[in-house]
Design an enzyme around this catalytic site. Structure first.
Site, PDB file in Angstrom:
ATOM      1  N   CYS B  84      -5.802  21.908  25.053  1.00  0.00           N
ATOM      2  CA  CYS B  84      -6.908  21.388  25.689  1.00  0.00           C
ATOM      3  C   CYS B  84      -7.936  22.012  26.251  1.00  0.00           C
ATOM      4  O   CYS B  84      -9.200  21.932  26.340  1.00  0.00           O
ATOM      5  CB  CYS B  84      -6.703  20.261  26.590  1.00  0.00           C
ATOM      6  SG  CYS B  84      -5.171  19.411  26.070  1.00  0.00           S
ATOM      7  N   CYS B 207      -7.974   6.178  30.518  1.00  0.00           N
ATOM      8  CA  CYS B 207      -7.483   7.365  29.572  1.00  0.00           C
ATOM      9  C   CYS B 207      -8.441   7.475  28.284  1.00  0.00           C
ATOM     10  O   CYS B 207      -9.134   6.621  27.948  1.00  0.00           O
ATOM     11  CB  CYS B 207      -6.136   6.995  28.295  1.00  0.00           C
ATOM     12  SG  CYS B 207      -4.736   6.275  29.489  1.00  0.00           S
ATOM     13  N   HIS B 333     -11.885  13.579  23.124  1.00  0.00           N
ATOM     14  CA  HIS B 333     -11.205  14.630  23.424  1.00  0.00           C
ATOM     15  C   HIS B 333     -10.678  15.356  22.373  1.00  0.00           C
ATOM     16  O   HIS B 333      -9.490  15.396  22.165  1.00  0.00           O
ATOM     17  CB  HIS B 333     -10.371  14.475  24.648  1.00  0.00           C
ATOM     18  CG  HIS B 333      -9.528  15.764  25.167  1.00  0.00           C
ATOM     19  ND1 HIS B 333      -9.873  16.702  24.953  1.00  0.00           N
ATOM     20  CD2 HIS B 333      -8.206  15.761  25.792  1.00  0.00           C
ATOM     21  CE1 HIS B 333      -8.967  17.530  25.760  1.00  0.00           C
ATOM     22  NE2 HIS B 333      -8.227  17.087  26.140  1.00  0.00           N
TER      23      HIS B 333
END
Ligand code: ZN
Lengths: 136, 384
Positions: B84, B207, B333
């Protein structure tokens, strides 16, 4: 060979520390200790990053541990869906930390950060072998 | 304060649930915007760094393909990965290529088309971003690891699910204003608290969502930057650190040590302290990650991060505005693109071009980008 028997699903078959599974089959969770510098490793390692030694012995855990943290998961990765919900946890045994699941027999209100836990070795349906934490 | 390397162009695709094109086309969207922003053409580019978590890619060795499609042959290209945090790792490498004198202008392109594979497969692959010998056999996933950090923080410091929910409420307020965000609905405290649990105590709105997206950051050395850019934003500080992949190797679960170390390095290099930061983008893949970032970056004392969100200090107008573009929680994301998107937001803030989310007079900004559950930590401090 041998390590593919460890855990609900093992992603590794070959490792120099596959004796870990042999000890589990005898009902024991073991760490490795470097014969040269005496550093203890869990998860077990074949090589010592402190002194670069490669001569390890297997040592057992003494006493009970303390629950560092936990979570109940309601979604699971591929292959683990049949197990949900299950509880993942980290416990500390006198400075040696162990990651695993908590016994599914424990009820939610029994589980608290800081509780005392012990290790049970269990055989899963299908013959896989693993360990879990239980209330001490 | 070092002013050797500047960011002279930024670009980002919209972050979406499922992009209706190929990875090369997705990458091009961010590239086109950044190149136009910088006012340069492909011949000006010395090298490209392609950032992606390859487990999502069907294409093997995507750097070669992307460089070709961007028109960046025959310049060198290579791929970097730190899950990430891949694209801030790319920026660190770009900085070193420029400082070394090898190149004076570098393109850092991050992308991820997470919808190339199913959500279950994606969780399984991300689970294998944990140690596959010792932790993945228990059925691990990212939400579970962050949930364990939340439980530890709650138990030690008395933070609560409501504190985490307040972070999502802030995120959604700003997500509405970001036309590149995947989630653009406001959610209230009640909705966040009553949503179904994913990994206790993290619920659905704690989340971030998977997304497809790309980001592009163009960096240049001081001479080149001053020559071609009217509004360079300087890299003042860089920090990068790692921690064990296994949770068993961590000191505590109430923060991320890699983030603390990376922040210390970046503050030291820049000669700045937490109180000097005017705006920050932190890696809020889960609400608890933002709470820990407040403390790991020194915006709050250890254990007191929740005071910042309770008092509204991380909103625009507060002591330290954080994730006022909606953060990962609202933007989505897309793994390899995320860090570049964070950097883009801060660059626009420092240029005074952030529109509805502008922090008035922002001069110094910070980016905190984490790979895995605190395995890789990158912190970048930027200034005008
Ligand atoms: Zn040793």
């Amino acid at each position: 060979m041998g390590f593919e028997k460890f855990g609900r699903i093992s992603f590794t078959s070959q490792t120099k520390v596959s004796e870990f599974v042999d000890y589990l089959e005898q009902g024991e969770l073991r760490a490795t200790r470097c014969r040269c510098c005496e550093k203890v490793f869990f998860p077990p390692r074949a090589d010592c990053a402190s002194c670069l030694g490669g001569d390890m012995e297997w040592v057992g855990f003494n006493g009970c541990g303390t629950l560092v943290s936990f979570t109940v998961v309601n979604y699971a990765p591929t292959g683990f869906e049949g197990d949900v919900p299950y509880t993942l946890a980290l416990a500390d045994f006198n400075g040696i930390k162990v990651f695993g699941r908590l016994s599914s027999k424990l009820s939610m209100n029994e589980i608290k950060v800081g509780m005392k836990v012990k290790i049970d070795v269990i055989t899963l349906p299908g013959g896989q072998i693993t360990y879990q934490f239980n209330a001490a | 304060m070092p002013k050797d390397v500047a960011i002279i162009g930024v670009g980002q695709s919209a972050f979406v649930r499922s992009y209706g094109g190929s990875i090369r086309e997705l990458a091009f969207e961010a590239f086109r915007e950044a190149m136009k922003d910088a006012g340069i053409s492909a011949v000006d580019v010395g090298a490209s760094i392609i950032c992606s978590a390859p487990e999502y890619d069907k294409q093997r060795s995507p750097a070669g393909l992307i460089a070709e499609y961007l028109g960046l042959n025959p310049q060198p290209t290579f791929m970097v990965e730190s899950v990430c945090s891949s694209s801030t790792t790319g920026i660190r490498l770009g900085y070193s290529l420029i400082k070394s004198g090898l190149h004076d202008l570098v393109v850092v392109l991050g992308f991820q088309k997470m919808s190339e594979i199913s959500s279950a497969d994606s969780q399984e692959r991300m689970g294998r971003g944990a140690d596959i010998m010792w932790e993945a056999p228990f059925g691990t996933m990212m939400p579970a690891y962050y949930a364990m950090h939340a439980q530890a923080h709650f138990a030690r410091y008395g933070s609560t699910e409501k504190d985490l929910a307040l972070i999502r409420v802030k995120s959604s307020k700003y997500g509405v204003l970001n036309d590149k965000a995947v989630y653009r609905k406001e959610v209230d405290l009640e909705q966040v608290l009553s949503a179904s649990a994913v990994a206790v105590p993290l619920k659905r709105f704690d989340c971030c969502a998977n997304a497809d997206g790309a980001s592009c950051i163009i960096m240049a050395g001081a001479g080149k930057a001053k020559e071609i850019s009217k509004k360079p934003v300087w890299i003042l500080g860089l920090g990068s650190a790692t921690a064990s992949m296994t949770l068993t190797g961590r000191g505590s679960l109430t923060g991320l040590n890699c983030a603390r170390l990376a922040a210390q390095q970046a503050y030291e290099m820049a000669g700045l302290k937490p109180g000097d930061i005017d705006v920050a983008e932190v890696h809020d893949c889960f609400t608890i990650a933002e709470l820990m970032a407040y403390e790991d970056l020194g915006f709050a004392e250890p254990g007191r991060g929740m005071d910042l969100i309770r008092e509204g200090q991380t909103y625009i107008g507060g002591k330290i505005p954080v994730n006022v573009d909606g953060g990962l929680l609202s933007k989505g994301h897309p793994i390899g693109a995320t860090g570049g998107s964070q950097v883009r937001t801060v660059v626009l803030q420092l240029r005074g071009e952030a529109g509805a989310i502008q922090v008035p007079g922002a001069e110094i900004g910070l980016v905190h980008n984490i790979g895995g559950v605190g395995v890789y930590g990158n912190v970048i401090i930027l200034g005008r």
